[in-house]
Scaffold this active site. Structure first.
Site, PDB file in Angstrom:
ATOM      1  N   LEU A  91       0.855  -1.188   0.000  1.00  0.00           N
ATOM      2  CA  LEU A  91       0.000   0.000   0.000  1.00  0.00           C
ATOM      3  C   LEU A  91       0.896   1.245   0.000  1.00  0.00           C
ATOM      4  CD1 LEU A  91      -2.746  -0.959   2.611  1.00  0.00           C
ATOM      5  CD2 LEU A  91      -3.073  -0.623   0.156  1.00  0.00           C
TER       6      LEU A  91
ATOM      7  N   GLY B 170       1.908   2.704  -2.745  1.00  0.00           N
ATOM      8  CA  GLY B 170       2.401   2.837  -4.116  1.00  0.00           C
ATOM      9  C   GLY B 170       3.806   3.390  -4.227  1.00  0.00           C
TER      10      GLY B 170
ATOM     11  N   CYS C 299       4.869   6.438  -4.389  1.00  0.00           N
ATOM     12  CA  CYS C 299       5.163   7.576  -3.525  1.00  0.00           C
ATOM     13  C   CYS C 299       5.769   7.120  -2.206  1.00  0.00           C
ATOM     14  CB  CYS C 299       3.880   8.363  -3.275  1.00  0.00           C
ATOM     15  SG  CYS C 299       3.987   9.515  -1.900  1.00  0.00           S
TER      16      CYS C 299
ATOM     17  N   GLY D 183      18.518  14.051 -16.444  1.00  0.00           N
ATOM     18  CA  GLY D 183      18.695  15.162 -15.506  1.00  0.00           C
ATOM     19  C   GLY D 183      17.401  15.842 -15.126  1.00  0.00           C
ATOM     20  N   GLY D 184      16.351  15.050 -15.067  1.00  0.00           N
ATOM     21  CA  GLY D 184      15.074  15.602 -14.614  1.00  0.00           C
ATOM     22  C   GLY D 184      15.034  15.623 -13.098  1.00  0.00           C
TER      23      GLY D 184
ATOM     24  N   ILE E 225      14.092  13.410 -10.889  1.00  0.00           N
ATOM     25  CA  ILE E 225      14.588  12.218 -10.197  1.00  0.00           C
ATOM     26  C   ILE E 225      16.120  12.201 -10.201  1.00  0.00           C
ATOM     27  CG2 ILE E 225      14.516   9.688 -10.159  1.00  0.00           C
ATOM     28  CD1 ILE E 225      11.827   9.915 -11.716  1.00  0.00           C
TER      29      ILE E 225
ATOM     30  N   GLY F  85      12.831   9.155 -16.038  1.00  0.00           N
ATOM     31  CA  GLY F  85      11.393   9.343 -15.857  1.00  0.00           C
ATOM     32  C   GLY F  85      10.663   8.036 -15.634  1.00  0.00           C
ATOM     33  N   ARG F  86       9.371   8.123 -15.692  1.00  0.00           N
ATOM     34  CA  ARG F  86       8.551   6.966 -15.365  1.00  0.00           C
ATOM     35  C   ARG F  86       7.533   6.732 -16.473  1.00  0.00           C
ATOM     36  NH1 ARG F  86       9.458   5.571 -10.148  1.00  0.00           N
ATOM     37  NH2 ARG F  86       7.710   4.134 -10.243  1.00  0.00           N
TER      38      ARG F  86
ATOM     39  N   HIS G  42       7.944  38.836   9.573  1.00  0.00           N
ATOM     40  CA  HIS G  42       9.383  39.093   9.546  1.00  0.00           C
ATOM     41  C   HIS G  42      10.021  38.519  10.797  1.00  0.00           C
ATOM     42  CE1 HIS G  42      13.116  41.188   8.728  1.00  0.00           C
ATOM     43  NE2 HIS G  42      13.132  41.564   9.997  1.00  0.00           N
TER      44      HIS G  42
END
Lengths: 459, 407
Positions: free
Chosen positions: A37, A39, A41, A177-178, A180, A266-267, A437
């Site tokens: 569970l 996934g 992420c 070079g993205g 990830i 990438g994926r 501030h």
């Protein structure tokens, strides 16, 4: 009337929020997960990489602690402890998801679902057939692979493998070079690995604002990362323990030696074993085609998250899962968000939302402001003065079209900008909002003031 | 103490007025009786004088916005004092012309939910957001809602100075009157089956009548009789014998009207107006002359009320004073016909196989063939010609309202 039965295939960040949403809407929900569970992420993406980066950041801070008047004897990274902590964090969060699903009475089925017909799936491992009134496919994505001459004989790592690596490699080439690749580059580099990035396009994080990408590149290079943009890997050869990576760079051929080579290109949507062809599900370049309501071409079959391609981000998947569930249960989902923030957890961080300068220019007249963090008091006291906040706004009305941040805590700062875009706020609104501030958020207010007669803390 | 400036009611039928000009700015000093603002109705424009002297503190209804009759359009204060402005505006909220007051989901006075961008665009384009609801969460109005409502100005509106050497000129924005004229004219051409027929008329007797009656009527009324007055009288008489001309197209059927109210097309610098001579069939020439003179005088001063320009059953139009020989006017809907009268000019005509010079005049009937067949129109034109060429015949005609027998 019996509760509508909803079957969700995939328990990642699209699937489980969909399940929870559906329960709230009165459905009877079955969630099918073949492995873990949470996934990508939770198990191979956001969470473990940020655990890694957090350690790298602490190590980095420790190394420069004397700058703040804290003398620390030479520290070292205990890699097994880091791996263990990663596992613990993942387990803790995964247990949280399990508890959530259990408390809401979501039926979780372990196994691989395969469509028998449009409203029926079979669990491959058990042969059990489950039927539902509505189906949501949320099977996620896997790391993309590209073929490289010589690469077949050499084991090229993926991001999944990098997260499971047992010891720190002395050197590493990251192909891609993205987001990830860049995150891994800083992690490994800060822990002591010699890192090179090879990106085929002419900037790292190619989807983002060139100024931001350029600023980040400078910082990474200063830390010792080698970066080759506009460069292609021609072939890879094995040389003993080492791998020789042959590059075609704009300045001619180059060779880089490394212990490990990883593909961080990438994926891609994951649909294996789903049996989508059997029910005639429409796909395009390997992704499931959905409309704005997350409906596929098959009635009552929805898809959400990475499997639908597009922007593969956890928060997008989450929103899509909830949309799909709402729509499936007859609730008109609220309008989809206008602005999806994109975050890079290097240090300094990068966070962008809305249109880049170039995209905005293509749509109409714009105005742009840049406020450097060196003029933000808080950044100065944190000794993190690199980077800037860039605002892209419409020329006529000053509506915020895009905000691009390279700097400390950029990923936390971006939400104010997301809200601004979501609410169609203008630069006046941002400029007139009081920013406490000293905080880093003052930078955003000042960047807005630049478009309204000038910032306070810039000459 | 603040004094409310209200939208006045001019004419019985007026329900709302559109502000076309504020002669004073907020903060300006204004004296009682000075013209404060100008508004227009469908028919014409009016100047409104300040009810009291003071300072114009606040304009509540901006130019191009519409206010209901009796609605507060502004406030005058005696001095530069603060004025308490009611949060909810009076009666109905003013709205931009052409924008439906649709979707009144929020009661008046409720906070407007709109994004800052939407507010800016609305302000610039003069859209009142009150009462509107948008597509954003909880009905928040977004910029896209305004674009949907008003259309997207994808390119900036064309500049007044048209680009290109060959297209020099300036853009003059529509007045409400121009818009109304345009709408009515186009609608008439689109919605009616207009067709035309003309007659040439010997006008010597008309001229004689005028010559004979002018001093008489001038003595009686102080008004100089015009050819138009005489022609209108004769036309009314002809219509009374051909009531099909005095009809009105309605969705349910053709409405045959008993009384003849004749509209007189009149040119003003701003555009066309058509004041009405009521019951012209019942009026004698001096009454017609007096009424006509009075309407023209008020029209020129911009003092006609909407009621002065309403209810005509037939329209009479002449361009004779410009020397125009012949023209086909557009039917003034919902009427069924209009008469266009040309100039009286000396022309060679054949009389008893001889060419002689006679004062001639062309009259053209534009009529709606949905209502009036060609033969019926021709019969009317025949009567009209007979009467115009020999006005004395009017005396011989029976007063019987023949229309009752024909229906």
């Amino acid at each position: 009337m019996a509760a509508p039965r909803l079957i969700i295939i995939g328990g990642g960040v699209a699937g489980y929020p969909a399940a929870l949403r559906a329960i709230r809407l009165g459905a009877e929900v079955t969630l099918i997960e073949k492995k873990n569970l949470g996934g990508v992420c939770l198990n191979q993406g956001c969470i473990p990489t940020k655990v890694f980066l957090h350690t790298a950041a602490i190590f980095w801070e420790m190394k420069r602690a004397s700058l703040f008047g804290v003398d620390i004897p030479k520290g070292e990274v205990n890699f097994p402890v880091l791996l263990d902590r990663k596992k613990k964090v993942i387990n803790r969060l995964r247990a949280g998801v399990e508890t959530l699903l259990k408390s809401k009475k979501v039926k979780v089925v372990q196994g691989t679902a395969s469509f028998v017909e449009s409203q029926k799936v079979m669990i491959q491992e058990t042969g059990e057939v489950l039927g539902g009134d509505k189906m949501i496919i949320a099977t996620g994505s896997v790391p993309s692979r590209i073929s490289i001459p010589g690469g077949g004989k050499i084991s090229l790592l993926t991001s999944d493998d990098l997260l499971e690596i047992k010891s720190l490699p002395p050197s590493l080439v990251l192909i891609g070079g993205g987001y990830i690749g860049v995150e891994f580059s800083q992690f490994f580099n800060r822990l002591g690995t010699q890192v090179a990035i090879v990106e085929v396009l002419d900037q790292i994080i190619p989807t983002e604002d060139p100024e931001i990408a350029k600023g980040l590149r400078k910082i990474l290079e200063k830390e010792g990362i080698q970066i080759f943009t506009g460069s292609r890997v021609e072939k890879i050869l094995s040389e003993g323990e080492e791998k020789k990576v042959f590059l075609a760079t704009p300045s001619g051929p180059r060779e880089v030696m490394a212990r490990e080579v990883a593909l961080t290109v990438g994926r891609q949507p994951f649909l294996d074993g789903l049996g989508w062809g059997k029910i005639g599900l429409k796909t395009e370049k390997g992704r499931i085609v959905v409309n704005e309501r997350m409906e596929t071409n098959i009635p009552d079959v929805y898809a959400a998250g990475d499997v639908t391609g597009g922007v593969m981000l956890a928060h997008v998947a989450m929103a899509e899962g909830e949309r799909a569930a709402s729509d499936a249960l007859g609730i008109v989902p609220s309008p989809s968000p206008c602005a999806i923030p994109r975050c890079l957890y290097t240090s300094p961080e990068v966070a962008c939302v809305g249109l880049t300068e170039e995209q905005a220019k293509a749509k109409g007249e714009i105005q742009v402001s840049r406020f450097p963090f060196r003029a933000v008091g808080k950044a100065s006291l944190m000794e993190e003065t690199e980077g800037m906040i860039k605002i892209v706004a419409g020329k006529k009305y000053g509506e915020i079209l895009g905000v691009h941040i390279l700097g400390p805590r950029a990923t936390d700062l971006i939400s104010e900008a997301s809200l601004a875009i979501e609410l169609e706020a203008t630069v006046e609104d941002l400029a007139h909002t009081i920013h406490p501030h000293p905080t880093l958020s003052e930078g955003l207010g000042e960047a807005a003031m630049l478009l309204r007669g000038g910032a306070i803390h810039l000459p | 103490m603040a004094i409310k400036v209200l939208m006045p009611k001019v004419g019985l039928t007026m329900v709302e007025g559109k502000i076309v000009e504020w002669r004073k700015k907020e903060g300006d000093r204004v004296e009682k009786g000075e013209v404060l603002f100008v508004f227009e109705t469908e028919k014409t424009t009016f100047e409104v004088e300040a009810p009291e002297s003071g300072v114009l503190r606040q304009i509540m209804v901006q130019v191009d916005e519409i206010a209901p009759v009796g609605g507060v359009v502004g406030f005058i204060a005696e001095r530069e004092e603060a004025v308490e402005i009611p949060l909810a505006r009076p009666e109905a909220a003013p709205r931009k012309e052409g924008v439906p007051p649709a979707d009144y989901r929020s009661p008046a006075g409720e906070k407007i939910r709109a994004t800052p961008l939407a507010r800016k665009i609305a302000k610039e384009r003069g859209l009142d957001l009150r009462g509107l609801s948008g597509a954003g969460r909880s009905g928040r109005i977004r910029s896209v809602d305004i674009e949907n409502l008003l259309g997207t100005p994808t390119v900036p509106p064309p500049p007044a100075q048209v680009s290109g050497e060959r297209e020099k000129g300036k853009l003059v924005k529509f007045t409400g009157m121009r818009r109304i004229i345009a709408q009515k004219m186009l609608a008439s051409k689109i919605e009616t089956a207009q067709i035309y027929m003309s007659h040439s008329i010997e006008a010597d007797r008309i001229l004689e009548v005028r010559e004979r009656l002018l001093p008489v009527i001038e003595k009686m009324t102080g008004v100089r009789l015009t050819i138009t007055d005489i022609l209108m009288k004769i036309t009314a008489k002809a219509i009374s014998h051909h009531p099909v001309i005095n009809t009105r197209w309605t969705p349910e059927g053709i409405l045959w009207l008993e009384n003849i109210h004749m509209g007189l097309a009149m040119a003003l610098p701003e555009g066309l107006i058509v004041p009405v001579i009521w019951d012209i069939g019942e009026k004698n020439l001096s009454e017609i002359a007096r009424t006509r003179a009075e309407l023209v005088a008020r029209g020129k001063k911009g003092k006609l009320t909407p009621d002065d320009m309403k209810g005509s059953t037939f329209t009479f139009s002449t361009l004779g004073m410009y020397g125009i020989e012949e023209f086909c006017p557009i039917i003034n809907q919902p009427e069924s016909a209009v008469l266009g009268v040309g100039a009286i000019l000396d022309k060679p005509v054949v009389k008893n196989k001889e060419v002689v010079i006679r004062p001639m005049m062309k009259v053209t009937l534009s009529y709606d063939h949905r209502v009036i067949d060609g033969a019926k129109a021709a019969e009317f034109m025949k009567t009209l010609k007979d009467l115009m060429e020999d006005p004395l015949l009017i005396l011989a005609l029976t007063g019987e309202p023949e229309w009752l027998h024909r229906v």
